[in-house]
Design a protein around this motif. Sequence first.
Motif, mmCIF file in Angstrom:
data_model
loop_
_atom_site.group_PDB
_atom_site.id
_atom_site.type_symbol
_atom_site.label_atom_id
_atom_site.label_comp_id
_atom_site.label_asym_id
_atom_site.label_seq_id
_atom_site.Cartn_x
_atom_site.Cartn_y
_atom_site.Cartn_z
ATOM 1 N N HIS A 105 0.915 -1.301 -0.022
ATOM 2 C CA HIS A 105 -0.014 -0.089 -0.041
ATOM 3 C C HIS A 105 0.770 1.147 0.010
ATOM 4 N N CYS A 106 0.400 2.289 -0.696
ATOM 5 C CA CYS A 106 1.167 3.477 -0.578
ATOM 6 C C CYS A 106 0.236 4.579 -0.436
ATOM 7 N N GLY A 107 0.504 5.369 0.676
ATOM 8 C CA GLY A 107 -0.440 6.517 0.858
ATOM 9 C C GLY A 107 0.511 8.032 0.969
ATOM 10 N N ASN A 108 0.183 9.040 0.312
ATOM 11 C CA ASN A 108 1.362 9.933 0.473
ATOM 12 C C ASN A 108 2.629 9.873 0.409
ATOM 13 N N HIS A 109 3.066 8.905 -0.595
ATOM 14 C CA HIS A 109 4.212 8.666 -1.053
ATOM 15 C C HIS A 109 5.113 7.605 0.071
ATOM 16 N N ILE A 110 4.151 7.221 1.086
ATOM 17 C CA ILE A 110 4.879 6.588 2.082
ATOM 18 C C ILE A 110 4.319 4.848 1.878
ATOM 19 N N THR A 111 5.127 3.842 2.040
ATOM 20 C CA THR A 111 4.622 2.665 1.758
ATOM 21 C C THR A 111 4.361 2.003 2.990
ATOM 22 N N SER A 112 3.548 0.847 2.852
ATOM 23 C CA SER A 112 3.356 0.021 3.865
ATOM 24 C C SER A 112 2.996 -1.412 3.425
ATOM 25 N N HIS A 113 2.788 -2.527 4.246
ATOM 26 C CA HIS A 113 2.795 -3.905 3.881
ATOM 27 C C HIS A 113 4.061 -4.389 3.319
ATOM 28 N N GLY A 114 4.240 -5.209 2.348
ATOM 29 C CA GLY A 114 5.172 -5.460 1.679
ATOM 30 C C GLY A 114 5.196 -6.925 1.185
ATOM 31 N N LEU A 115 6.133 -7.981 2.072
ATOM 32 C CA LEU A 115 6.139 -9.462 1.347
ATOM 33 C C LEU A 115 6.133 -10.366 2.474
ATOM 34 N N ALA A 116 5.735 -11.632 2.100
ATOM 35 C CA ALA A 116 5.654 -12.838 3.221
ATOM 36 C C ALA A 116 6.640 -13.831 2.487
ATOM 37 N N LEU A 117 7.482 -14.110 3.058
ATOM 38 C CA LEU A 117 8.424 -15.475 2.318
ATOM 39 C C LEU A 117 8.188 -16.497 3.173
ATOM 40 N N ASN A 118 7.814 -17.553 2.568
ATOM 41 C CA ASN A 118 7.617 -18.815 3.357
ATOM 42 C C ASN A 118 8.995 -19.508 3.484
ATOM 43 N N CYS A 119 9.268 -19.388 4.814
ATOM 44 C CA CYS A 119 10.567 -20.313 5.141
ATOM 45 C C CYS A 119 10.365 -21.734 5.535
ATOM 46 N N CYS A 120 9.586 -22.139 6.468
ATOM 47 C CA CYS A 120 9.396 -23.340 6.971
ATOM 48 C C CYS A 120 7.771 -23.270 7.485
ATOM 49 N N THR A 121 7.009 -22.766 6.499
ATOM 50 C CA THR A 121 5.693 -22.718 6.682
ATOM 51 C C THR A 121 4.724 -23.948 6.319
ATOM 52 N N ASP A 122 3.768 -24.049 7.351
ATOM 53 C CA ASP A 122 2.866 -25.361 6.923
ATOM 54 C C ASP A 122 2.252 -24.802 5.815
ATOM 55 N N LEU A 123 2.469 -25.698 4.681
ATOM 56 C CA LEU A 123 1.804 -25.525 3.489
ATOM 57 C C LEU A 123 0.648 -25.913 3.238
ATOM 58 N N VAL B 124 14.473 -24.625 7.318
ATOM 59 C CA VAL B 124 15.046 -23.327 7.197
ATOM 60 C C VAL B 124 14.165 -22.309 7.934
ATOM 61 N N THR B 125 14.769 -21.708 8.902
ATOM 62 C CA THR B 125 13.871 -20.983 9.973
ATOM 63 C C THR B 125 13.639 -19.541 9.439
ATOM 64 N N VAL B 126 12.856 -18.743 9.965
ATOM 65 C CA VAL B 126 12.937 -17.333 9.615
ATOM 66 C C VAL B 126 14.254 -16.621 10.266
ATOM 67 N N GLU B 127 14.896 -16.986 11.098
ATOM 68 C CA GLU B 127 16.054 -16.620 11.677
ATOM 69 C C GLU B 127 17.230 -17.018 10.812
ATOM 70 N N ASP B 128 17.104 -18.098 10.223
ATOM 71 C CA ASP B 128 18.167 -18.467 9.093
ATOM 72 C C ASP B 128 17.811 -17.283 7.962
ATOM 73 N N VAL B 129 16.874 -17.035 7.677
ATOM 74 C CA VAL B 129 16.656 -16.011 6.605
ATOM 75 C C VAL B 129 16.931 -14.583 6.945
ATOM 76 N N THR B 130 16.747 -14.022 7.996
ATOM 77 C CA THR B 130 16.851 -12.748 8.382
ATOM 78 C C THR B 130 18.123 -11.874 7.896
#
Length: 230
Positions: free
Chosen positions: A156-174, A201-207
């Motif tokens: 989302h972008c409001g007044n040129h400021i972004t928010s939200h972004g991405l969700a990367l599946n590391c070890c997610t229960d698919l 692969v954990t979230v910590e591994d990917v950070t």
Amino acid sequence: MPLPAVRAVSLGLRPYEEALRVQRRCVDAARAARGPPPRPPTESVLLSEPARPVYAWGLRGAPAEREAERLRAAGAGLAAVRRGGSVTFHGPGQLLAFPVLDLRARGMQLRGFVERLQDVAVRTCRRVGVMNANGRSPPYTGVWVGDGKVCAVGVHCGNHITSHGLALNCCTDLSWFEHIVPCGLEGTTATSLSHELGRHVTVEDVTEPFLESFQEVFDCTVVFSEEPRD
């Protein structure tokens, strides 16, 4: 004049709704930095791992009542958010990254921002060993490994400021993705870094690989910061 460093705010394992509240404080701080007296923009990238399963939908609309009840019955929460895209899943084992950037200060258009965010995810995947990860164009925005989507992108972008972004599946229960049509794309599947690499692969591994990729793509320095308060 170079822009100041981007603050990395790490929330760790946190309910999705709490991460959204911290994001709002980061957005407010970025907007307030524009007011008098003149100050440089305050930019952040918020990192979090959802503590509980949640189905979230964007500006394309909420699921029908019967569909919402079915998702609740599966054991997940529901959340309406101000971003592009339709329904997707957030939960444990997933890295959420919400960049709060001032696109006007960076001389960047929204489409270019989305492409760079996608590039960050591609580089992150390749850094941890998934070399065939690739970004795609709308309506398949995100990062894919073959026919499996490993990273969703919605902003989302409001007044040129972004928010939200991405969700990367590391070890997610698919299996959670089996209850929905991910991002409204019929005939697609979800995958994870763990699934592709055949190891946990954990979230910590990917950070760290993520932050390295973020600095490269957005040409910035990232410094860790405490969570902003009201």
